[in-house]
Scaffold this active site. Structure first.
Site, short mmCIF file in Angstrom:
data_model
loop_
_atom_site.label_atom_id
_atom_site.label_comp_id
_atom_site.label_asym_id
_atom_site.label_seq_id
_atom_site.Cartn_x
_atom_site.Cartn_y
_atom_site.Cartn_z
N HIS A 1 0.86 -1.18 0.00
CA HIS A 1 0.00 0.00 0.00
C HIS A 1 0.91 1.24 0.00
O HIS A 1 2.02 1.19 0.53
CB HIS A 1 -0.86 0.08 1.26
CG HIS A 1 -1.86 -1.02 1.44
ND1 HIS A 1 -1.53 -2.20 2.07
CD2 HIS A 1 -3.17 -1.12 1.12
CE1 HIS A 1 -2.60 -2.99 2.12
NE2 HIS A 1 -3.61 -2.34 1.55
N ASP B 1 2.07 2.11 3.43
CA ASP B 1 3.01 1.18 4.05
C ASP B 1 4.44 1.64 3.84
O ASP B 1 5.28 1.54 4.74
CB ASP B 1 2.92 -0.23 3.43
CG ASP B 1 1.56 -0.84 3.51
OD1 ASP B 1 0.89 -0.62 4.52
OD2 ASP B 1 1.18 -1.55 2.57
#
Length: 437
Positions: free
Chosen positions: A101, A104
């Site tokens: 993501h 992340d």
């Protein structure tokens, strides 16, 4: 200074008799099965979120994970260092792919512009590490569920400016995925659903979601990103009901809003069981529709009612997965992506290796067993025999569209009764499957 000093080089393949916990017993990357190497069949991917960002926290306590490389701040510098740690792990493990993501890999800024800048700074290091190691990006995605702005959803939010913010975030995430050579892009509607129907205009929310996805398709075309988009089904958690609840619901949505040509499904085992299905069921639904794209490899605890995201260890389940995947032509742009996390009690860095090695071996065994079943052909022959009445005569005529309700009624009026049924022999089928395990 290596982050994983216990693993000096790449994890070796030592075969089924090995007792080395840091060796593969079944995953031999170069072994050829059905004309392809295990590496190309399985296309293993390490996820950034659980593996490198998971802290081990739960609703009853803070994180437990020991991660010596973490600098204690959510800074860009720490995020860049984390990339190097991640690629050390991935290369030592021998996985060809990773997935992430946007939030992340890079910290969210105070403004959208700052978030974009942070992401660009970390993407530069991701690109360096990809070029250095040869590890590739399986797919990217945007986190449209963690920030409080997404409390009512992102594409389905009742706040139009939240929709716009999510659109901007996805635009950037698609561009970054394209820049890194990603082989797909995934949408997981973490809060695209409802908690209460009294305050929800479901029709309007679903129309907004469809418009959002069409905007993504249009932007991908405009920048030359020609890889598939994936929808990841999940029935609930965090919402009471999510609009991407299972494979069939996703396919119905995509067909209804003319999105099916651009999307395939990214299926997850734990999500399947939360929906009341098996992973085999979800794979068959997607495969029959030509929409099987990728899988998130994990499992849930059937005694618990939430998404535990455990590493897969059940050989029966991995065999079911690989049998269906081979049946429907295999994984091409997608892969076996370990959306799984070590348990809160497994807090040492080396546990990340034990978990991934076990999952890779479980899927390698599933692949070998599924291929042996297909080569033997006994199971497929038994299935064909069940449907033999459709291969000629009346069955073939019906499939060819040569009958109406009236003609079928007349046929059965003349005959009086249908031919007797044959046994389904479920127990025999299950015994045959067990012969290969």
């Amino acid at each position: 200074m290596p982050a994983f000093p216990e693993v000096a080089s790449s994890i070796p393949y030592e075969g089924p008799t090995s007792r080395n916990p840091l060796a593969f017993k079944h995953y031999d990357a170069d072994a050829v099965i059905e004309g392809k190497s295990m590496r190309d069949h399985l296309r293993f991917s390490v996820v950034y979120w659980h593996t490198f960002r998971g802290a081990g926290s739960d609703p009853f306590g803070p994180g437990t994970m020991v991660r010596p490389w973490e600098g204690g701040t959510d800074s860009v510098e720490n995020a860049q260092n984390r990339v190097r740690v991640a690629f050390e792990f991935i290369t030592k493990l021998g996985a060809p792919y990773y997935a992430f993501h946007d939030r992340d890999v890079a910290p969210e800024g105070k403004t959208l512009a700052e978030s974009h800048k942070n992401l660009d700074a970390v993407v530069a290091v991701l690109k360096e590490e990809q070029e250095r190691t040869g590890v590739k990006l399986l797919w990217g995605t945007a986190n449209l569920f963690s920030n409080p702005r997404y409390m009512h959803g992102a594409a389905t939010s009742c706040n139009a400016e939240v929709f716009a913010y999510a659109a901007a975030q996805v635009k950037k995430a698609i561009e970054v995925t394209h820049e890194l050579g990603g082989e797909g892009y995934t949408f997981w509607g973490g809060r695209e659903g409802y908690q209460c129907l009294w305050n929800t205009d479901m029709k309007r929310e679903q129309e907004h979601l469809a418009r959002f996805l069409h905007l993504a398709v249009d932007h991908a075309k405009s920048i030359g990103f020609e890889k598939p988009f994936y929808i990841e089904p999940k029935p609930k958690e965090p919402t009471k009901h999510q609009y991407d609840s299972d494979a069939a619901a996703c396919l119905n949505f995509l067909r209804q809003y003319d999105l099916l040509p651009y999307f395939k499904l990214n299926l997850e085992t734990n999500h399947a069981t939360l929906a009341g299905h098996t992973m085999q069921h979800e794979l068959e639904v997607a495969g029959a529709a030509g929409a099987l794209g990728s899988i998130d490899a994990n499992t849930g605890d059937l005694l618990l009612g939430w998404d535990t995201d455990q590493f897969p260890t059940d050989i029966y389940v991995t065999t079911q997965c690989m049998h269906s995947i081979l049946k429907w032509g295999g994984l091409t742009t997608g892969g076996v992506n370990f959306d799984a996390k070590v348990r809160r009690e497994s807090f040492e860095p080396i546990d990340l290796f034990y978990a991934h090695i076990g999952g890779m071996d479980a899927f390698a065994r599933g692949l070998k067993i599924a291929a042996a079943m297909r080569a033997d052909g006994r199971l497929e022959e038994m299935v064909r025999d069940r449907y033999v009445s459709w291969d000629s005569g009346l069955g073939a005529e019906i499939e060819a569209g040569e009958h109406s309700l009236a003609s079928l009624e007349q046929l059965m009026l003349d005959k009086g009764e249908a031919a007797p049924n044959a046994s389904g022999r479920q127990e025999l089928f299950e015994n045959v499957v067990n012969d290969y395990l």
